[in-house]
Design an enzyme around this catalytic site. Structure first.
Site: not given
Ligand code: NAP
Ligand code: GDD
Length: 349
Positions: A10-11, A14, A86-87, A128, A130, A152, A156, A182
């Protein structure tokens, strides 16, 4: 009586938008948080501090089945959104073990406790794009084969399969969202979009002179987090549980994102971006673009925020936090649109 929802994670980005959505719909919203979050609310509950009085938080450890069991027994939710993970993909190369432990066991604990305590509770698992990794086809659909490229991604896929198996084996209303990237002004600073928009703000404020990035040629399908949490909620309102791709159907490179972000701040990205080979990943996901047709047809969901609006919102917000006011009318910015149609290659126009 209103429905009761439990959100893990929740923190996070999303979790915060989903809490707002559910509170606005009259839900009693509960969240599972790590104990340290309650010890240091000013820092760790930042994204939900504005709705802190409308939600209930419970300390728990995702890694411990008894702890998850205890929170579920206390809350007895009608709906559970399992977002905690761990995202950060990059970090999963540095620490495969804790990523797999938190993401796979954590999901297993949540599903097993729900089956035990509230088997009628509807469950959402945060799958995801991913999982597609080295993509087998373009665009990616619910039927595209998974080929994860990181611990990761592997975690998933395991969570996805666990969720599907609890649905099939025990008749639970358990759904998988396959969400593409997103973003929002609440995105963590380690992800590339926020790293870019916060970097732009620091450069505009004179606090930095460059921005180090890794692979600029990776392509992602970027939408807005506030819009994507609506799809999570819609999945749990269906009579039958299922799996859904949630995406915009457009893909852009990291370079295009950066160019746009710098342009909105009146800067030329080429003058500031420094390539850093240390930031490349051992295995990269080169191209993601989803086909959200099923979510559109069955859930009535569609992506509602353009990349331009998303980038502007993020840059404007990060600059404002630095005391810099931007005026969008001063800057024109355009990017090529690459849209995915079902079964086709990505068109460029
Ligand atoms: P985020 O901002 O990194 O938030 C992750 C959340 O998980 C935080 O509340 C964190 O708590 C909690 N968490 C991490 N490790 C934990 C642990 N060991 N025990 C309890 N809580 C833990 O991620 P998000 O972008 O909101 O994404 C939400 C979910 O959607 C994740 O599962 C991510 O993998 C998935 N997802 C995200 C995207 C995207 O693009 N954003 C896309 C596809 C799927 P703390 O605040 O305590 O660290
Ligand atoms: N983080 C990061 N930092 N990424 C970089 C950088 C940098 O300095 N330079 C280039 N990139 C490229 C990464 O190699 C990757 O191809 C792309 O930017 C996106 O990286 P991230 O923003 O870290 O996101 P992600 O696509 O790896 O993962 C996110 O999206 C997933 C859904 O497809 C996360 O939110 C995951 O939790 C989520 O599942």
């Amino acid at each position: 009586m209103g429905r009761r929802a439990l959100i893990t994670g929740i923190t996070g980005q999303d979790g915060s938008y989903l809490s707002e959505l559910l509170v606005s719909k009259g839900y009693e919203v509960h969240g599972l948080v790590r104990r340290v979050a309650l010890e240091d609310p000013g820092h760790r509950l930042k994204r939900i501090e504005h709705i802190r009085n409308s939600i209930h938080l419970h300390a728990g450890s995702l890694e411990s089945f008894p702890s998850v069991h205890h929170v579920l027994r206390t809350v007895q939710p009608d709906e559970c959104y399992h977002l905690a993970a761990q995202s950060f993909v990059s970090y999963s190369f540095d620490d495969e073990f804790s990523t797999l432990q938190t993401n796979i066991n954590g999901t297993h604990h949540v599903l097993a406790a729900i089956k035990d305590i509230v088997p009628k509770c509807r469950v959402y698992f945060a799958g995801s794009s991913e999982m597609f990794g080295k993509v087998a086809e373009v665009p990616q659909t619910e039927n595209t084969r998974f080929h994860p490229r990181s611990a990761y991604g592997i975690s998933k896929v395991a969570g996805f399969d666990l969720t599907r198996n609890y649905r099939e084996a025990y008749g639970m209303h358990a759904s998988n969202g396959i969400l593409f990237n997103h973003e929002s002004p609440r995105r963590g600073f380690e992800f590339v979009t926020r790293k870019i928009t916060s970097g732009v703000a620091r450069i505009r404020a004179g606090q930095a002179s460059d921005l180090k990035l890794g692979n600029l040629d990776a392509h992602r399908d970027w939408g807005h987090a506030a819009n994507y949490v609506e799809a999570m909620w819609l999945m749990l309102q269906q009579d039958q549980p299922d799996d859904y791709v949630v995406a915009t159907a457009e893909t852009h490179s990291v370079r295009e994102f950066a160019k746009l972000a710098f342009q909105y701040a009146g800067l030329d990205y080429e003058k500031y971006i420094v390539a850093d080979s240390q930031l490349y990943r051992p295995a990269e996901v080169d191209l993601l673009v989803g086909n959200p047709a099923k979510a559109h047809e069955r859930l009535g969901w569609s992506s509602s925020v353009s990349l331009q609006s998303l980038v502007w919102e993020m840059v404007e917000s990060d600059c404002r936090a630095m005391g810099i006011e931007l005026n969008k009318d001063n800057f024109t910015a355009s990017i090529p649109v690459r849209r995915a149609a079902h079964g086709s290659a990505v068109d460029s126009s």
